[in-house]
Design a protein around this motif. Structure first.
Motif, PDB file in Angstrom:
ATOM      1  N   ILE A  47      25.101 -29.348  74.863  1.00 57.76           N
ATOM      2  CA  ILE A  47      24.792 -30.267  75.942  1.00 57.76           C
ATOM      3  C   ILE A  47      26.043 -31.052  76.307  1.00 57.76           C
ATOM      4  N   VAL A  48      26.203 -31.308  77.588  1.00 55.21           N
ATOM      5  CA  VAL A  48      27.304 -32.126  78.092  1.00 55.21           C
ATOM      6  C   VAL A  48      26.771 -33.502  78.482  1.00 55.21           C
ATOM      7  N   ALA A  49      25.709 -33.499  79.279  1.00 56.45           N
ATOM      8  CA  ALA A  49      25.132 -34.751  79.749  1.00 56.45           C
ATOM      9  C   ALA A  49      23.716 -34.486  80.232  1.00 56.45           C
ATOM     10  N   ALA A  56      17.650 -43.842  85.330  1.00 52.40           N
ATOM     11  CA  ALA A  56      17.913 -44.992  84.460  1.00 52.40           C
ATOM     12  C   ALA A  56      18.400 -44.567  83.083  1.00 52.40           C
ATOM     13  N   ARG A  57      18.007 -43.376  82.682  1.00 54.13           N
ATOM     14  CA  ARG A  57      18.377 -42.888  81.348  1.00 54.13           C
ATOM     15  C   ARG A  57      19.394 -41.775  81.481  1.00 54.13           C
ATOM     16  N   THR A  58      20.543 -41.968  80.838  1.00 46.86           N
ATOM     17  CA  THR A  58      21.553 -40.925  80.798  1.00 46.86           C
ATOM     18  C   THR A  58      22.018 -40.725  79.369  1.00 46.86           C
ATOM     19  N   TYR A  59      22.559 -39.558  79.124  1.00 52.11           N
ATOM     20  CA  TYR A  59      23.087 -39.219  77.804  1.00 52.11           C
ATOM     21  C   TYR A  59      24.361 -38.414  77.999  1.00 52.11           C
ATOM     22  N   TYR A  60      25.353 -38.677  77.146  1.00 49.08           N
ATOM     23  CA  TYR A  60      26.603 -37.937  77.183  1.00 49.08           C
ATOM     24  C   TYR A  60      26.975 -37.471  75.776  1.00 49.08           C
ATOM     25  N   ALA A  61      27.498 -36.270  75.708  1.00 52.02           N
ATOM     26  CA  ALA A  61      28.079 -35.830  74.445  1.00 52.02           C
ATOM     27  C   ALA A  61      29.318 -36.673  74.162  1.00 52.02           C
TER      28      ALA A  61
END
Length: 127
Positions: A47-49, A56-61
């Protein structure tokens, strides 16, 4: 059901930038969690992002934090990945993925959490 098509890949020198787009066709894009993954030769897909349907919700490697930015425009049925300060290690095929969810606000962080995938776009970063 949604169909996903990536674009924006290419060849860039280290330190350069690219913006990937993921265009979605079908209904209810605004209710899909979306993610970017990449697959480099000899490595597992990672996963990258990811971004929730409400943005509202984000995730980053960890490897891309501070360099990549994920965003989406639900009115255009499109998700983006702005990639800055690219490194040769970012070379991979990049895939967008989608998961329809009416309950959780958090996007999945694992590939098995996604139901729909694009065909991928190649990103090559030269040193």
């Amino acid at each position: 059901q949604v169909q996903l098509v990536e674009s924006g890949g290419g060849l860039v020198q280290a330190g350069g930038s690219l913006r990937l787009s993921c265009a979605a066709s079908g209904r209810a894009f605004s209710r899909y969690h979306m993610g970017w993954f990449r697959h480099a030769p000899g490595k597992e897909r990672e996963i990258v992002a990811a971004i929730g349907w409400g943005s509202a919700r984000t995730y980053y490697a960890d490897s891309v934090k501070g360099r990549f930015t994920i965003s989406r425009d639900n009115a255009k049925n499109t998700m983006y990945l702005q990639m800055n300060s690219l490194e040769p290690e970012d070379t991979a095929v990049y895939y967008c993925a989608g998961h329809l969810d009416y309950s959780s606000a958090y996007p999945p962080r694992r590939s098995y959490g996604y139901d729909y995938w694009g065909q991928g776009t190649q990103v090559t970063v030269s040193s």
